[in-house]
Design an enzyme around this catalytic site. Sequence first.
Site, mmCIF file in Angstrom:
data_model
loop_
_atom_site.group_PDB
_atom_site.id
_atom_site.type_symbol
_atom_site.label_atom_id
_atom_site.label_comp_id
_atom_site.label_asym_id
_atom_site.label_seq_id
_atom_site.Cartn_x
_atom_site.Cartn_y
_atom_site.Cartn_z
ATOM 1 N N CYS A 111 0.856 -1.196 0.000
ATOM 2 C CA CYS A 111 0.000 0.000 0.000
ATOM 3 C C CYS A 111 0.890 1.243 0.000
ATOM 4 O O CYS A 111 2.089 1.166 0.189
ATOM 5 C CB CYS A 111 -0.870 0.006 1.252
ATOM 6 S SG CYS A 111 -1.827 -1.491 1.477
ATOM 7 N N ARG A 134 1.264 1.962 -6.009
ATOM 8 C CA ARG A 134 1.471 0.982 -4.925
ATOM 9 C C ARG A 134 0.166 0.277 -4.560
ATOM 10 O O ARG A 134 0.170 -0.728 -3.838
ATOM 11 C CB ARG A 134 2.049 1.656 -3.686
ATOM 12 C CG ARG A 134 3.430 2.272 -3.861
ATOM 13 C CD ARG A 134 3.916 2.889 -2.570
ATOM 14 N NE ARG A 134 4.080 1.894 -1.536
ATOM 15 C CZ ARG A 134 5.201 1.190 -1.342
ATOM 16 N NH1 ARG A 134 6.241 1.414 -2.124
ATOM 17 N NH2 ARG A 134 5.296 0.280 -0.397
ATOM 18 N N TRP A 143 -3.713 -1.624 -1.325
ATOM 19 C CA TRP A 143 -3.691 -2.827 -2.158
ATOM 20 C C TRP A 143 -4.153 -3.920 -1.228
ATOM 21 O O TRP A 143 -3.407 -4.392 -0.375
ATOM 22 C CB TRP A 143 -2.298 -3.104 -2.706
ATOM 23 C CG TRP A 143 -2.281 -4.244 -3.699
ATOM 24 C CD1 TRP A 143 -1.851 -5.519 -3.487
ATOM 25 C CD2 TRP A 143 -2.743 -4.211 -5.041
ATOM 26 N NE1 TRP A 143 -2.003 -6.271 -4.616
ATOM 27 C CE2 TRP A 143 -2.558 -5.520 -5.589
ATOM 28 C CE3 TRP A 143 -3.293 -3.242 -5.845
ATOM 29 C CZ2 TRP A 143 -2.912 -5.827 -6.901
ATOM 30 C CZ3 TRP A 143 -3.642 -3.560 -7.149
ATOM 31 C CH2 TRP A 143 -3.451 -4.839 -7.671
ATOM 32 N N ASN A 145 0.363 -0.777 6.237
ATOM 33 C CA ASN A 145 0.798 -1.533 5.071
ATOM 34 C C ASN A 145 1.400 -2.823 5.608
ATOM 35 O O ASN A 145 2.213 -2.802 6.518
ATOM 36 C CB ASN A 145 1.863 -0.746 4.294
ATOM 37 C CG ASN A 145 2.425 -1.569 3.117
ATOM 38 O OD1 ASN A 145 1.767 -2.503 2.648
ATOM 39 N ND2 ASN A 145 3.628 -1.249 2.687
ATOM 40 N N GLY A 146 0.946 -3.968 5.103
ATOM 41 C CA GLY A 146 1.519 -5.242 5.531
ATOM 42 C C GLY A 146 0.455 -6.152 6.100
ATOM 43 O O GLY A 146 -0.720 -6.062 5.754
ATOM 44 N N GLU A 201 9.140 -20.276 -19.493
ATOM 45 C CA GLU A 201 8.932 -18.905 -18.999
ATOM 46 C C GLU A 201 10.050 -17.992 -19.499
ATOM 47 O O GLU A 201 9.797 -16.850 -19.901
ATOM 48 C CB GLU A 201 8.851 -18.915 -17.478
ATOM 49 C CG GLU A 201 8.769 -17.552 -16.816
ATOM 50 C CD GLU A 201 7.548 -16.740 -17.220
ATOM 51 O OE1 GLU A 201 6.640 -17.293 -17.878
ATOM 52 O OE2 GLU A 201 7.518 -15.526 -16.933
ATOM 53 N N LYS A 255 9.477 -14.598 -21.774
ATOM 54 C CA LYS A 255 10.007 -13.271 -21.415
ATOM 55 C C LYS A 255 10.762 -12.650 -22.588
ATOM 56 O O LYS A 255 10.603 -11.471 -22.898
ATOM 57 C CB LYS A 255 10.925 -13.410 -20.198
ATOM 58 C CG LYS A 255 10.171 -13.631 -18.907
ATOM 59 C CD LYS A 255 9.564 -12.338 -18.436
ATOM 60 C CE LYS A 255 8.262 -12.416 -17.697
ATOM 61 N NZ LYS A 255 7.184 -13.206 -18.226
ATOM 62 N N GLU A 290 8.290 -11.658 -25.454
ATOM 63 C CA GLU A 290 7.370 -10.530 -25.232
ATOM 64 C C GLU A 290 8.112 -9.223 -24.967
ATOM 65 O O GLU A 290 7.570 -8.143 -25.173
ATOM 66 C CB GLU A 290 6.409 -10.833 -24.088
ATOM 67 C CG GLU A 290 7.042 -10.965 -22.724
ATOM 68 C CD GLU A 290 5.991 -11.216 -21.635
ATOM 69 O OE1 GLU A 290 4.884 -10.680 -21.716
ATOM 70 O OE2 GLU A 290 6.307 -11.971 -20.704
ATOM 71 N N HIS A 343 14.560 -35.338 -30.544
ATOM 72 C CA HIS A 343 13.332 -35.645 -31.309
ATOM 73 C C HIS A 343 12.986 -34.536 -32.282
ATOM 74 O O HIS A 343 11.845 -34.410 -32.701
ATOM 75 C CB HIS A 343 12.183 -35.900 -30.329
ATOM 76 C CG HIS A 343 12.473 -37.033 -29.384
ATOM 77 N ND1 HIS A 343 12.456 -38.355 -29.759
ATOM 78 C CD2 HIS A 343 12.869 -37.012 -28.086
ATOM 79 C CE1 HIS A 343 12.787 -39.116 -28.733
ATOM 80 N NE2 HIS A 343 13.036 -38.339 -27.701
ATOM 81 N N LYS A 367 -1.622 -5.506 -20.116
ATOM 82 C CA LYS A 367 -1.348 -6.132 -18.816
ATOM 83 C C LYS A 367 -2.446 -7.126 -18.456
ATOM 84 O O LYS A 367 -2.199 -8.142 -17.852
ATOM 85 C CB LYS A 367 -1.245 -5.069 -17.715
ATOM 86 C CG LYS A 367 -0.855 -5.645 -16.351
ATOM 87 C CD LYS A 367 0.479 -6.352 -16.392
ATOM 88 C CE LYS A 367 0.817 -7.065 -15.110
ATOM 89 N NZ LYS A 367 2.019 -7.927 -15.253
HETATM 90 C C1 AGP Z 1 3.436 -12.765 -18.931
HETATM 91 O O1 AGP Z 1 4.642 -12.016 -18.825
HETATM 92 C C2 AGP Z 1 2.360 -11.986 -19.643
HETATM 93 N N1 AGP Z 1 2.164 -10.722 -19.076
HETATM 94 C C3 AGP Z 1 1.098 -12.813 -19.832
HETATM 95 O O2 AGP Z 1 1.480 -14.054 -20.395
HETATM 96 C C4 AGP Z 1 0.262 -13.097 -18.560
HETATM 97 O O3 AGP Z 1 0.944 -13.985 -17.718
HETATM 98 C C5 AGP Z 1 -1.055 -13.736 -19.024
HETATM 99 O O4 AGP Z 1 -1.714 -12.819 -19.868
HETATM 100 C C6 AGP Z 1 -1.984 -14.100 -17.873
HETATM 101 O O5 AGP Z 1 -2.353 -12.937 -17.181
HETATM 102 P P1 AGP Z 1 -3.047 -13.100 -15.739
HETATM 103 O O6 AGP Z 1 -2.046 -13.755 -14.852
HETATM 104 O O7 AGP Z 1 -3.388 -11.711 -15.307
HETATM 105 O O8 AGP Z 1 -4.274 -13.965 -15.931
#
Ligand code: AGP
Length: 621
Positions: free
Chosen positions: A2, A27, A78, A104-105, A490, A494, A497, A513, A616
């Site tokens: 927060c 925050r 938050w 906060n916490g 993962e 990264k 994207e 394979h 996002k």
């Molecule tokens: C990951 O770096 C991306 N931002 C994206 O794959 C994300 O994980 C995915 O869209 C799922 O989002 P969420 O966790 O908000 O459901």
Amino acid sequence: MCGIVGYVGYRDALGVVVDALRRMEYRGYDSAGVAILDGASEIAVERKAGRLANLEAELAEAGVANFAGTTGMGHTRWATHGAPTDRNAHPHRDTTGAVAVVHNGIIENFAPLRHELESAGVELRSDTDTEVAVHLVSRAYTSGPTAGDFVASALSVLRRLEGAFTLVFTHAEHPGTIVAARRSTPLVVGVGKGEMFIASDVTAFIEYTRDAVELGQDQVVVITADGYAVTDFDGNSGVPTRPFTIDWDLAAAEKGGHDYFMLKEIEEQPAGVAETLIGHFDNGRIVLDEQRLADQELREFDKVFVVACGSSYHAGLLAKYAIEHWTRLPVEVELASEFRYRDPVLDRSTLVVAISQSGETADTLEAVRHAKEQKARVLAICNTNGAQIPRESDAVLYTRTGPEIGVASTKAFLTQITANYLVGLALAQARGTKYPDEVAGEFAQLEAMPELVARVLETAPQVREIARRFARASTVLFLGRHVGYPVALEGALKLKELAYMHAEGFAGGELKHGPIALIEDGLPVIVVMPSPKGRAVLHSKLLSNIREIQARGARTIVIAEEGDDTVRPFADHLIEIPAAPTLFQPLLSTVPLQIFAAEVAQTRGYDIDKPRNLAKSVTVE
Ligand code: AGP
């Protein structure tokens, strides 16, 4: 996470506080509130769920003249304990209105304290852990050994609290004084001329002063317009603090001095993992009280599905290893966008775990709805209190790492993994597939992970130097085995994207394979090595894979456990991470991959907080 701010000085406190909250909305923005002291017997408080604008509308309607004063504090929330509603918004006051607190916490022992207060006839009016603190201070000030002494009353209460907290108290009878305490969450003093500030971070007061003092663990600061005094929780002065001069501009301050939120969020991962664990082990048992699934229900499940997208899906893949190993329950991990179209076999004995940072991802939300239609029970793992997915789920376990602003998931990913481990241990505990001492042992090892994550962050300069060497590559491959395989996926995501670079993750055993045909001279391949002390067969097989690709010209970047000298001859670049239990290693091996991708992208000149074509939260299917 927060945003907190306190002010004592000569200015209009309301203006100072509201401006500070606006700059700290990153925050948290579930609710906002202010408390202003004007010498009246009651502290003037206004608070509202939602964004700061909602609070400003409330203040305008109430008449800002009713919030005149030169001492005040504010909070932008938050949510962790208690839904993001008006009644749970901070500040909270005692029943007389003379004492106010923002927090906060997490106060881990709030339940017994709440019971103590209710047994004494105190009526609590929110669902938060925070509220117990203000009633306790009020009672300590009203009677007993600290009666009439505001600071001593606050200290007496702080000594009783367990958990991680920044707490800020004001008292109507002491309009020129603010008492603030810090344990494991940030608190910094802004030192002005004839005015003093306290805040979660310097963005709150950077426009008024650049002279700051960072408080240490278990410290209390009392601020007045003329100065500040720091003690420990017993009131002893002479404790170490860190005075510093802020040399960031406001934009940099919001990002903790970094150029991007993502870089700040990578560094917040140790705290995020620690806070996600806080309060979930009590008296020898895993406690997931807010998840609301009773032990009997946990015993009834005969199958688990995990549904998610993107990085959250990769977190789900890691959940499979832990849950199956600890509970022997079969776990299927599904892309949420595929799940309901393949007509999965679900019934009331199925547990569906839906992982989502935003809690708004349409694919995952629709998967939850489908699961509920099939009578399965749904547990959401989410970072956003009150979002749609937890609202439509039967139970929820919140990750606690604060808003993740960068589009690329970093701290959310690590805290999702952490929450998955908690779910797996709760299932094992309820079903008796692990003895209580084994559960306790796993949890103790988990609690040691934040410090190890912090140690991995120290490899950042080395990782960035390696990343710059490969920033112009056309593709990068990632290899892993066992829990290293989802980490490889993962890492590839990264890089895709953030750097818009082709990248692909493979299970090491799959190389022969097909993918090994991709290997050519100079091709960078990042390998996530398991511990040599874990599944030795995995280690030796992946070592063979490294030799095979190096023999064909690959440039190997190997992430391996400190002291694993067997890999050294085959690593063109070796990034060493601390030893960790096999299942928990992803909390460490993921971090260099995040740093690598961010550095490659920055070297290519890209905005890593806002990668092209991405959002996002993907709220459309
Ligand atoms: C990951 O770096 C991306 N931002 C994206 O794959 C994300 O994980 C995915 O869209 C799922 O989002 P969420 O966790 O908000 O459901």
